[in-house]
Design a protein around this motif. Structure first.
Motif, PDB file in Angstrom:
ATOM      1  N   ASP A   1      20.572  -2.752  60.802  1.00  0.00           N
ATOM      2  CA  ASP A   1      19.312  -2.048  60.528  1.00  0.00           C
ATOM      3  C   ASP A   1      18.205  -3.023  60.119  1.00  0.00           C
ATOM      4  OD1 ASP A   1      20.547   0.360  61.125  1.00  0.00           O
ATOM      5  OD2 ASP A   1      20.830   0.932  59.014  1.00  0.00           O
ATOM      6  N   ALA A   2      18.552  -4.001  59.285  1.00  0.00           N
ATOM      7  CA  ALA A   2      17.562  -5.002  58.870  1.00  0.00           C
ATOM      8  C   ALA A   2      17.102  -5.825  60.067  1.00  0.00           C
ATOM      9  CB  ALA A   2      18.157  -5.910  57.795  1.00  0.00           C
ATOM     10  N   ALA A   3      18.043  -6.210  60.912  1.00  0.00           N
ATOM     11  CA  ALA A   3      17.698  -6.987  62.107  1.00  0.00           C
ATOM     12  C   ALA A   3      16.834  -6.155  63.048  1.00  0.00           C
ATOM     13  CB  ALA A   3      18.969  -7.457  62.812  1.00  0.00           C
TER      14      ALA A   3
ATOM     15  N   PHE B   1      12.584 -11.115  68.945  1.00  0.00           N
ATOM     16  CA  PHE B   1      13.825 -11.870  68.785  1.00  0.00           C
ATOM     17  C   PHE B   1      13.539 -13.342  68.507  1.00  0.00           C
ATOM     18  CE2 PHE B   1      15.566  -8.504  71.760  1.00  0.00           C
ATOM     19  CZ  PHE B   1      16.234  -7.825  70.767  1.00  0.00           C
ATOM     20  N   ALA B   2      12.631 -13.924  69.271  1.00  0.00           N
ATOM     21  CA  ALA B   2      12.359 -15.358  69.156  1.00  0.00           C
ATOM     22  C   ALA B   2      11.760 -15.736  67.807  1.00  0.00           C
ATOM     23  CB  ALA B   2      11.431 -15.808  70.280  1.00  0.00           C
ATOM     24  N   HIS B   3      11.019 -14.825  67.209  1.00  0.00           N
ATOM     25  CA  HIS B   3      10.345 -15.120  65.939  1.00  0.00           C
ATOM     26  C   HIS B   3      11.098 -14.574  64.735  1.00  0.00           C
ATOM     27  CE1 HIS B   3       6.909 -16.812  67.986  1.00  0.00           C
ATOM     28  NE2 HIS B   3       6.912 -15.770  68.791  1.00  0.00           N
ATOM     29  N   THR B   4      12.382 -14.313  64.916  1.00  0.00           N
ATOM     30  CA  THR B   4      13.231 -13.861  63.822  1.00  0.00           C
ATOM     31  C   THR B   4      14.397 -14.830  63.697  1.00  0.00           C
ATOM     32  OG1 THR B   4      12.677 -11.540  64.189  1.00  0.00           O
ATOM     33  CG2 THR B   4      14.705 -11.987  62.976  1.00  0.00           C
ATOM     34  N   SER B   5      14.562 -15.361  62.509  1.00  0.00           N
ATOM     35  CA  SER B   5      15.668 -16.288  62.249  1.00  0.00           C
ATOM     36  C   SER B   5      16.762 -15.578  61.457  1.00  0.00           C
ATOM     37  CB  SER B   5      15.159 -17.482  61.435  1.00  0.00           C
ATOM     38  OG  SER B   5      14.755 -17.037  60.147  1.00  0.00           O
ATOM     39  N   MET B   6      17.893 -16.221  61.334  1.00  0.00           N
ATOM     40  CA  MET B   6      18.953 -15.672  60.489  1.00  0.00           C
ATOM     41  C   MET B   6      18.442 -15.538  59.056  1.00  0.00           C
ATOM     42  SD  MET B   6      21.730 -14.753  62.019  1.00  0.00           S
ATOM     43  CE  MET B   6      23.158 -14.876  60.952  1.00  0.00           C
ATOM     44  N   ALA B   7      17.655 -16.500  58.597  1.00  0.00           N
ATOM     45  CA  ALA B   7      17.106 -16.421  57.235  1.00  0.00           C
ATOM     46  C   ALA B   7      16.242 -15.172  57.078  1.00  0.00           C
ATOM     47  CB  ALA B   7      16.304 -17.683  56.923  1.00  0.00           C
ATOM     48  N   ASP B   8      15.473 -14.825  58.105  1.00  0.00           N
ATOM     49  CA  ASP B   8      14.651 -13.611  58.063  1.00  0.00           C
ATOM     50  C   ASP B   8      15.528 -12.361  57.944  1.00  0.00           C
ATOM     51  OD1 ASP B   8      12.247 -15.069  58.411  1.00  0.00           O
ATOM     52  OD2 ASP B   8      12.455 -14.977  60.600  1.00  0.00           O
TER      53      ASP B   8
ATOM     54  N   LYS C   1      22.804 -15.261  65.343  1.00  0.00           N
ATOM     55  CA  LYS C   1      21.768 -14.265  65.617  1.00  0.00           C
ATOM     56  C   LYS C   1      22.043 -13.555  66.935  1.00  0.00           C
ATOM     57  CE  LYS C   1      17.458 -15.087  67.112  1.00  0.00           C
ATOM     58  NZ  LYS C   1      16.067 -15.549  67.164  1.00  0.00           N
ATOM     59  N   ASP C   2      22.568 -14.277  67.914  1.00  0.00           N
ATOM     60  CA  ASP C   2      22.880 -13.657  69.204  1.00  0.00           C
ATOM     61  C   ASP C   2      23.862 -12.501  69.045  1.00  0.00           C
ATOM     62  OD1 ASP C   2      21.191 -15.366  70.548  1.00  0.00           O
ATOM     63  OD2 ASP C   2      22.789 -16.709  71.216  1.00  0.00           O
ATOM     64  N   GLN C   3      24.840 -12.649  68.173  1.00  0.00           N
ATOM     65  CA  GLN C   3      25.782 -11.552  67.929  1.00  0.00           C
ATOM     66  C   GLN C   3      25.070 -10.348  67.312  1.00  0.00           C
ATOM     67  OE1 GLN C   3      28.987 -13.053  65.508  1.00  0.00           O
ATOM     68  NE2 GLN C   3      30.207 -13.587  67.305  1.00  0.00           N
ATOM     69  N   ILE C   4      24.110 -10.594  66.454  1.00  0.00           N
ATOM     70  CA  ILE C   4      23.358  -9.501  65.841  1.00  0.00           C
ATOM     71  C   ILE C   4      22.482  -8.826  66.892  1.00  0.00           C
ATOM     72  CG2 ILE C   4      21.646  -8.876  64.099  1.00  0.00           C
ATOM     73  CD1 ILE C   4      22.709 -11.212  62.402  1.00  0.00           C
TER      74      ILE C   4
ATOM     75  N   ALA D   1      11.250  -2.734  74.066  1.00  0.00           N
ATOM     76  CA  ALA D   1      10.512  -3.723  74.861  1.00  0.00           C
ATOM     77  C   ALA D   1      11.113  -5.116  74.658  1.00  0.00           C
ATOM     78  CB  ALA D   1       9.029  -3.703  74.502  1.00  0.00           C
ATOM     79  N   GLN D   2      11.457  -5.447  73.425  1.00  0.00           N
ATOM     80  CA  GLN D   2      12.080  -6.745  73.130  1.00  0.00           C
ATOM     81  C   GLN D   2      13.446  -6.851  73.813  1.00  0.00           C
ATOM     82  OE1 GLN D   2      10.892  -9.376  71.378  1.00  0.00           O
ATOM     83  NE2 GLN D   2       8.969  -8.287  71.136  1.00  0.00           N
ATOM     84  N   ILE D   3      14.202  -5.759  73.771  1.00  0.00           N
ATOM     85  CA  ILE D   3      15.533  -5.755  74.391  1.00  0.00           C
ATOM     86  C   ILE D   3      15.419  -5.972  75.894  1.00  0.00           C
ATOM     87  CG2 ILE D   3      17.509  -4.275  74.951  1.00  0.00           C
ATOM     88  CD1 ILE D   3      17.163  -3.102  72.065  1.00  0.00           C
ATOM     89  N   TYR D   4      14.500  -5.269  76.546  1.00  0.00           N
ATOM     90  CA  TYR D   4      14.330  -5.421  77.992  1.00  0.00           C
ATOM     91  C   TYR D   4      13.893  -6.843  78.344  1.00  0.00           C
ATOM     92  CZ  TYR D   4      14.929  -0.462  79.165  1.00  0.00           C
ATOM     93  OH  TYR D   4      15.431   0.792  79.383  1.00  0.00           O
ATOM     94  N   ALA D   5      12.992  -7.404  77.557  1.00  0.00           N
ATOM     95  CA  ALA D   5      12.543  -8.774  77.817  1.00  0.00           C
ATOM     96  C   ALA D   5      13.700  -9.758  77.670  1.00  0.00           C
ATOM     97  CB  ALA D   5      11.397  -9.145  76.876  1.00  0.00           C
ATOM     98  N   GLU D   6      14.507  -9.576  76.641  1.00  0.00           N
ATOM     99  CA  GLU D   6      15.649 -10.461  76.435  1.00  0.00           C
ATOM    100  C   GLU D   6      16.691 -10.270  77.542  1.00  0.00           C
ATOM    101  OE1 GLU D   6      17.673 -13.521  74.450  1.00  0.00           O
ATOM    102  OE2 GLU D   6      15.617 -12.810  74.217  1.00  0.00           O
ATOM    103  N   ALA D   7      16.876  -9.029  77.980  1.00  0.00           N
ATOM    104  CA  ALA D   7      17.848  -8.759  79.048  1.00  0.00           C
ATOM    105  C   ALA D   7      17.450  -9.442  80.358  1.00  0.00           C
ATOM    106  CB  ALA D   7      17.986  -7.254  79.258  1.00  0.00           C
ATOM    107  N   ALA D   8      16.170  -9.687  80.535  1.00  0.00           N
ATOM    108  CA  ALA D   8      15.704 -10.343  81.759  1.00  0.00           C
ATOM    109  C   ALA D   8      16.164 -11.802  81.835  1.00  0.00           C
ATOM    110  CB  ALA D   8      14.172 -10.278  81.844  1.00  0.00           C
ATOM    111  N   VAL D   9      16.515 -12.391  80.685  1.00  0.00           N
ATOM    112  CA  VAL D   9      16.912 -13.802  80.680  1.00  0.00           C
ATOM    113  C   VAL D   9      18.306 -14.038  80.104  1.00  0.00           C
ATOM    114  CG1 VAL D   9      14.533 -14.646  80.614  1.00  0.00           C
ATOM    115  CG2 VAL D   9      15.752 -14.235  78.461  1.00  0.00           C
ATOM    116  N   SER D  10      18.950 -12.984  79.620  1.00  0.00           N
ATOM    117  CA  SER D  10      20.271 -13.122  79.009  1.00  0.00           C
ATOM    118  C   SER D  10      21.289 -12.249  79.743  1.00  0.00           C
ATOM    119  CB  SER D  10      20.203 -12.708  77.533  1.00  0.00           C
ATOM    120  OG  SER D  10      21.498 -12.524  77.000  1.00  0.00           O
TER     121      SER D  10
END
Length: 178
Positions: A18-20, A29-36, A55-58, A100-109
């Protein structure tokens, strides 16, 4: 030392997801770190790394929980209610921005693309089951168009903010009725 219950473990894992989700929706995704994520969750480093090693697992855990409640019927009222639900989730918890973030990430992952493809296939299959008997031969095409238009509505919400669902409801009903 007393054993921690499975319910407690599940609740902690969900707290991290939920926090993630909140952080990914607001910062990407790119602007969120594990520390965040650690800061957002209020948990310790150790608590986070007990459940997720990266972070990828999250990101994958967030995506796996990303399915949307579909309408139970393909009536104007049910479709309008579904789109209103999408609109409320976009407004209240930035769900459209997260999608939107998920779809963008799915385009490259490829792993993310596989999750999204499974979710979209499940949505198409669920909608195809609701297609009226008179349109049964076109059920696959109707479901494909329905899911695509709903995804477009979500993208509009992510980019434009609050968008009236009425034209999308009308478009979906035109597709369903033929």
């Amino acid at each position: 030392m007393p054993r921690v219950s499975q319910a407690h473990l599940d609740a902690r894992r969900q707290q991290i997801v939920d926090a993630a989700r909140a952080r990914f929706a607001s910062h990407g995704f790119a602007h969120t770190s594990m520390a965040d994520i650690i800061t957002e969750s209020g948990l310790s480093n150790g608590a986070i790394y007990r459940y997720f090693t990266s972070k990828d697992q999250i990101v994958i855990a967030v995506c796996e929980q990303g399915t949307e409640a579909l309408p139970r019927a393909l009536t104007t009222e049910a479709v309008a209610g579904f789109l209103d639900h999408v609109r409320v989730r976009a407004r209240e918890d930035d769900h459209a921005r997260l999608v939107a973030q998920i779809y963008a990430e799915a385009a490259v992952s490829p792993p993310m693309a596989a999750i999204v493809q499974r979710q979209l296939a499940a949505m198409r299959a669920a909608i195809a089951e609701l297609v009226p008997d008179s349109r049964r031969p076109e059920a696959g095409q109707i479901a494909e168009a329905f899911v695509a238009l709903c995804a477009a509505y979500s993208q509009q919400l992510a980019i434009r903010g609050d968008v009236d669902p009425a034209p999308f409801t009308a478009g979906l009903m035109a597709i369903i009725k033929g």
